[in-house]
Design a protein around this motif. Structure first.
Motif, PDB file in Angstrom:
ATOM      1  N   THR A   1     -44.419  44.484  18.045  1.00 48.89           N
ATOM      2  CA  THR A   1     -43.800  43.442  17.226  1.00 48.89           C
ATOM      3  C   THR A   1     -44.860  42.556  16.572  1.00 48.89           C
ATOM      4  N   ASN A   2     -45.868  42.185  17.336  1.00 53.72           N
ATOM      5  CA  ASN A   2     -46.952  41.355  16.766  1.00 53.72           C
ATOM      6  C   ASN A   2     -47.689  42.074  15.650  1.00 53.72           C
ATOM      7  N   ILE A   3     -47.881  43.379  15.826  1.00 54.78           N
ATOM      8  CA  ILE A   3     -48.566  44.162  14.770  1.00 54.78           C
ATOM      9  C   ILE A   3     -47.744  44.157  13.490  1.00 54.78           C
ATOM     10  N   HIS A   4     -46.396  44.374  13.630  1.00 54.23           N
ATOM     11  CA  HIS A   4     -45.532  44.401  12.443  1.00 54.23           C
ATOM     12  C   HIS A   4     -45.512  43.041  11.762  1.00 54.23           C
ATOM     13  N   LYS A   5     -45.427  41.961  12.541  1.00 54.93           N
ATOM     14  CA  LYS A   5     -45.429  40.626  11.931  1.00 54.93           C
ATOM     15  C   LYS A   5     -46.740  40.374  11.195  1.00 54.93           C
ATOM     16  N   MET A   6     -47.858  40.820  11.791  1.00 51.44           N
ATOM     17  CA  MET A   6     -49.153  40.635  11.149  1.00 51.44           C
ATOM     18  C   MET A   6     -49.244  41.459   9.871  1.00 51.44           C
ATOM     19  N   ASP A   7     -48.722  42.701   9.901  1.00 51.44           N
ATOM     20  CA  ASP A   7     -48.740  43.544   8.705  1.00 51.44           C
ATOM     21  C   ASP A   7     -47.964  42.905   7.572  1.00 51.44           C
ATOM     22  N   ILE A   8     -46.765  42.384   7.888  1.00 59.29           N
ATOM     23  CA  ILE A   8     -45.939  41.756   6.836  1.00 59.29           C
ATOM     24  C   ILE A   8     -46.627  40.513   6.289  1.00 59.29           C
ATOM     25  N   SER A   9     -47.200  39.711   7.185  1.00 59.61           N
ATOM     26  CA  SER A   9     -47.892  38.491   6.730  1.00 59.61           C
ATOM     27  C   SER A   9     -49.067  38.849   5.822  1.00 59.61           C
ATOM     28  N   ASN A  10     -49.837  39.877   6.179  1.00 61.45           N
ATOM     29  CA  ASN A  10     -50.976  40.300   5.360  1.00 61.45           C
ATOM     30  C   ASN A  10     -50.526  40.804   3.996  1.00 61.45           C
ATOM     31  N   LYS A  11     -49.415  41.565   3.987  1.00 56.90           N
ATOM     32  CA  LYS A  11     -48.914  42.083   2.709  1.00 56.90           C
ATOM     33  C   LYS A  11     -48.465  40.941   1.821  1.00 56.90           C
TER      34      LYS A  11
ATOM     35  N   ASP B   1     -43.535  45.535  -4.531  1.00 54.41           N
ATOM     36  CA  ASP B   1     -44.172  45.323  -3.229  1.00 54.41           C
ATOM     37  C   ASP B   1     -43.209  44.647  -2.233  1.00 54.41           C
ATOM     38  N   LEU B   2     -42.388  43.700  -2.732  1.00 51.91           N
ATOM     39  CA  LEU B   2     -41.410  43.067  -1.853  1.00 51.91           C
ATOM     40  C   LEU B   2     -40.361  44.073  -1.389  1.00 51.91           C
ATOM     41  N   LYS B   3     -39.952  44.967  -2.326  1.00 50.23           N
ATOM     42  CA  LYS B   3     -38.977  45.995  -1.946  1.00 50.23           C
ATOM     43  C   LYS B   3     -39.565  46.940  -0.900  1.00 50.23           C
ATOM     44  N   ASN B   4     -40.866  47.236  -1.041  1.00 47.47           N
ATOM     45  CA  ASN B   4     -41.534  48.105  -0.080  1.00 47.47           C
ATOM     46  C   ASN B   4     -41.496  47.476   1.327  1.00 47.47           C
ATOM     47  N   ILE B   5     -41.710  46.153   1.381  1.00 46.58           N
ATOM     48  CA  ILE B   5     -41.623  45.456   2.685  1.00 46.58           C
ATOM     49  C   ILE B   5     -40.205  45.535   3.229  1.00 46.58           C
ATOM     50  N   SER B   6     -39.185  45.332   2.379  1.00 49.30           N
ATOM     51  CA  SER B   6     -37.782  45.371   2.799  1.00 49.30           C
ATOM     52  C   SER B   6     -37.423  46.737   3.349  1.00 49.30           C
ATOM     53  N   ASP B   7     -37.879  47.805   2.698  1.00 50.86           N
ATOM     54  CA  ASP B   7     -37.507  49.155   3.128  1.00 50.86           C
ATOM     55  C   ASP B   7     -38.244  49.582   4.384  1.00 50.86           C
ATOM     56  N   ASN B   8     -39.524  49.254   4.460  1.00 48.33           N
ATOM     57  CA  ASN B   8     -40.351  49.752   5.568  1.00 48.33           C
ATOM     58  C   ASN B   8     -40.178  48.950   6.849  1.00 48.33           C
ATOM     59  N   TYR B   9     -39.767  47.697   6.738  1.00 48.72           N
ATOM     60  CA  TYR B   9     -39.705  46.838   7.930  1.00 48.72           C
ATOM     61  C   TYR B   9     -38.295  46.290   8.208  1.00 48.72           C
ATOM     62  N   ILE B  10     -37.294  46.851   7.637  1.00 51.47           N
ATOM     63  CA  ILE B  10     -35.888  46.462   7.869  1.00 51.47           C
ATOM     64  C   ILE B  10     -35.729  44.958   7.657  1.00 51.47           C
ATOM     65  N   CYS B  11     -35.905  44.521   6.418  1.00 47.58           N
ATOM     66  CA  CYS B  11     -35.833  43.096   6.109  1.00 47.58           C
ATOM     67  C   CYS B  11     -34.947  42.859   4.895  1.00 47.58           C
ATOM     68  N   ASN B  12     -34.238  41.726   4.912  1.00 45.36           N
ATOM     69  CA  ASN B  12     -33.611  41.174   3.714  1.00 45.36           C
ATOM     70  C   ASN B  12     -34.579  40.154   3.117  1.00 45.36           C
ATOM     71  N   ILE B  13     -34.726  40.176   1.784  1.00 47.07           N
ATOM     72  CA  ILE B  13     -35.664  39.245   1.138  1.00 47.07           C
ATOM     73  C   ILE B  13     -34.904  38.446   0.091  1.00 47.07           C
ATOM     74  N   ARG B  14     -35.076  37.125   0.233  1.00 47.64           N
ATOM     75  CA  ARG B  14     -34.457  36.205  -0.737  1.00 47.64           C
ATOM     76  C   ARG B  14     -35.560  35.483  -1.486  1.00 47.64           C
ATOM     77  N   LEU B  15     -35.348  35.367  -2.770  1.00 48.01           N
ATOM     78  CA  LEU B  15     -36.265  34.607  -3.621  1.00 48.01           C
ATOM     79  C   LEU B  15     -35.544  33.342  -4.023  1.00 48.01           C
ATOM     80  N   ASN B  16     -36.067  32.214  -3.510  1.00 44.92           N
ATOM     81  CA  ASN B  16     -35.358  30.942  -3.622  1.00 44.92           C
ATOM     82  C   ASN B  16     -33.978  31.099  -2.988  1.00 44.92           C
ATOM     83  N   ASN B  17     -32.911  30.970  -3.751  1.00 43.31           N
ATOM     84  CA  ASN B  17     -31.574  31.096  -3.157  1.00 43.31           C
ATOM     85  C   ASN B  17     -30.895  32.417  -3.495  1.00 43.31           C
TER      86      ASN B  17
END
Length: 606
Positions: free
Chosen positions: A75-85, A105-121
């Motif tokens: 988990t720490n590795i994944h959090k560090m990878d996302i923060s670095n990206k 690049d944001l979509k790549n993070i969403s797909d590879n790390y199972i994340c929802n990404i919001r820009l502002n609202n």
């Protein structure tokens, strides 16, 4: 059945006797040996099950410990990878004028790390595996925080999300990521399930118990209850793992505290569904919020049923030994059977009354000596019986004459007692006519009725064929009729419900005295300004032993909390005293629209 046994030949009886003896010996053998074998097998099965529980616990503990450490590191590795990206995107956005892969690049993070990404609202990238959204107010800038996917308190493992917020140029970027980050990430429950199933397979040949894993929350207010009675909405106090075959722990009489206090491993004997059960409890790990246990529960009968094979292994050999023993015994005793059968036939004829028959068995062996002694005994017995019959006949004549004399004497005694009591009654009546004072007359009337109760009893006994027993129905009916005549009030309706029963004088006389006192008391005190006056007397007998005497009137009754021991009237004290001391009865008084006496006693035969 008895006639059939008598007709059986002696040889068959001996065979049956040997068979029964063999069965007894086999039974004795099984009682001594089989329980000892079963006990050792049972202890071995219990020990084997405990070893399997310990082994399974150790394997689960290793698996859990490994994945907890591995999962935290991953988990720490994944959090560090996302923060670095994200930092890389910031730098590209700030210093690279030709950078146009911001959204890619944001979509790549969403797909590879199972994340929802919001820009502002605005939600710009949604991952189908993320089903929860959170208010932007709870996000913290450049810091990962973890939030539960459910809105209620639960101790069960459940989905959690990591939240992260950062700023890229003038835009706030919000990430909501699954706590596993990867679809193919580790699955601790699946690996533990394999371990539990492997351990359970090792015990299936011994029992059909249930094995399951459970988390128990620390700080439960009341642990002195069973799991069935523990409030567990949304699994807030305990949680059974999904890999288990049950949803609610079946621990019977075991309390939550019993399980929670186990440090290593412990075996409990208790009741489950009204049957004897065994439960092994083993703690796997403990943290600041919960304890994790492996529990195996099985009925004792499962262990015992698996141990019955030893009986069926010994049974065939025992039956063969029994048959051989019967055959050998019959061969050894066959020579004496014929003589014994002749003795038996002679004995049966003697029992049927043919005292002149003799066995006529001769010889120097034991059977010959027995035959001669048997015939000699029969000769002596026949002479003694003849002499005894003569003595019995003479003695019977003497006893018959003595009995007739005693019956005549007893009848004369009853006759004289009856006459003396009748004379006493006449004296009392004579004296009553000479007295003018009303209270003295009433007192003499009471004495007259009491003496009459005894006189009537002796009169009935004198008239009866049996000098010790009296017809209680006729006795009570005549007694009530004569007592009623001694009072002036003729407007009282008296009803009787008396069983036809022959009662011993020892019980009849106290009953008559009680009825006399109760009737007298009702006539004198019960009906004040009463128009409809009723008295009911019931005497019931069950099984010729249990008697119930009920006397009721619809008068004013006795005062509340009335004490019969301190009653002012002699009659009430006599009712209570005779019931308790002579009849040894259960005496009850109750107000039932009037006074009601209930007297229950048992006739004890001397």
């Amino acid at each position: 059945m008895k006639q059939f046994r008598k007709k059986l030949p002696l040889s068959l009886k001996i065979v049956i006797s040997f068979f029964i003896l063999g069965v007894i010996l086999l039974t004795f053998l099984f009682i001594l040996i089989i329980p000892n074998i079963k006990k050792k097998d049972y202890e071995s099965a219990i020990y084997q099950t405990e070893k399997i529980v310990l082994l399974t616990r150790q394997e689960i503990k290793l698996v859990v410990e490994y994945f907890r450490r591995y999962g935290k590191s991953e988990t720490n590795i994944h959090k560090m990878d996302i923060s670095n990206k994200l930092e890389k995107i910031k730098l590209e956005k700030k210093y690279n004028k030709k950078y146009n892969n911001f959204y890619a690049d944001l979509k790549n993070i969403s797909d590879n790390y199972i994340c929802n990404i919001r820009l502002n609202n605005n939600l710009i990238f949604k991952n189908s595996n993320v089903t929860k959204s959170y208010s932007t107010d709870i996000f913290q800038k450049n810091k990962w925080i973890i939030k539960s996917a459910v809105n209620y308190e639960t101790i069960c493992p459940h989905r959690k999300y990591y939240l992260y917020k950062t700023k890229i140029e003038n835009n706030n970027v919000y990430l909501t990521c699954d706590s596993n980050f990867k679809l193919n990430s580790f699955n601790i429950e699946a690996d533990v399930k394999k371990t539990v199933q492997k351990g359970f397979e090792l015990t299936q040949n011994i029992h059909d118990g249930k094995i399951y894993l459970i988390w128990i929350k620390k700080g439960i207010n009341n642990m002195d209850i069973s799991f069935d009675n523990l409030e567990n909405k949304n699994n807030k106090n305990f949680c059974v793992s999904n890999i288990s075959s049950i949803k609610i722990p079946k621990t019977g009489e075991l309390k939550v505290k019993d399980v929670f206090d186990v440090d290593n491993i412990k075996t409990f004997e208790h009741k489950l569904k009204k049957q004897d059960a065994l439960t092994w409890v083993s703690r796997i790990y403990e943290d600041e919020n919960e304890k994790f246990f492996l529990i195996l529960t099985s009925f004792k009968k499962d262990f015992e049923n698996s141990l019955n094979n030893s009986f069926f292994n010994i049974l065939p050999i025992s039956i063969i030994a029994l048959i051989i023993s019967i055959c050998l015994g019959f061969l050894l005793f066959r020579r004496w059977i014929k003589s014994i059968e002749k003795l038996s036939l002679t004995a049966r004829n003697i029992c049927n009354g043919n005292l002149s028959l003799r066995s006529n068995i001769k010889g120097d062996d034991d059977i010959g000596v027995l035959g001669v002694a048997f015939d000699t005994m029969l000769n002596t017995l026949e002479d003694n019986i003849k002499q005894l019959d003569l003595k019995v006949e003479n003695r019977t004549k003497e006893l018959t004459q003595s009995l007739n004399e005693k019956e005549t004497l007893l009848k004369e005694i009853h006759h004289r007692v009856k006459n003396n009591l009748a004379m006493t009654i006449n004296f009392i009546k004579f004296q009553k006519y000479k007295v003018d004072e009303n209270s003295t007359k009433q007192m003499l009337t009471q004495i007259e009725n009491r003496v009459y109760t005894m006189e009537l009893l002796h009169r009935k006994l004198y008239e009866s064929k049996d000098l010790n027993f009296i017809n209680i129905q006729k006795y009570i009916s005549e007694l009530v009729s004569d007592i009623t005549k001694s009072f002036d009030d003729k407007n009282i309706d008296i009803s009787l419900d008396i069983d036809m029963f022959s009662m011993n004088i020892e019980y009849a006389m106290p009953c008559g005295l009680i009825i006399n006192e109760a009737l007298t008391n009702s006539y004198k005190y019960a009906f004040e300004n009463k128009i409809e006056k009723q008295i009911k007397i019931s005497f019931k007998v069950e099984n010729s032993k249990n008697c119930t005497l009920i006397i009721w009137d619809n008068g004013k009754g006795l005062p509340k909390d009335f004490d019969f021991n301190s009653a002012k009237t002699l009659g009430l004290r006599l009712i209570y005293s005779i019931s308790k001391n002579q009849l040894l009865a259960d005496f009850n008084y109750e107000y039932n629209k009037g006074a009601q006496y209930i007297i229950k006693f048992k006739i004890i035969e001397n």
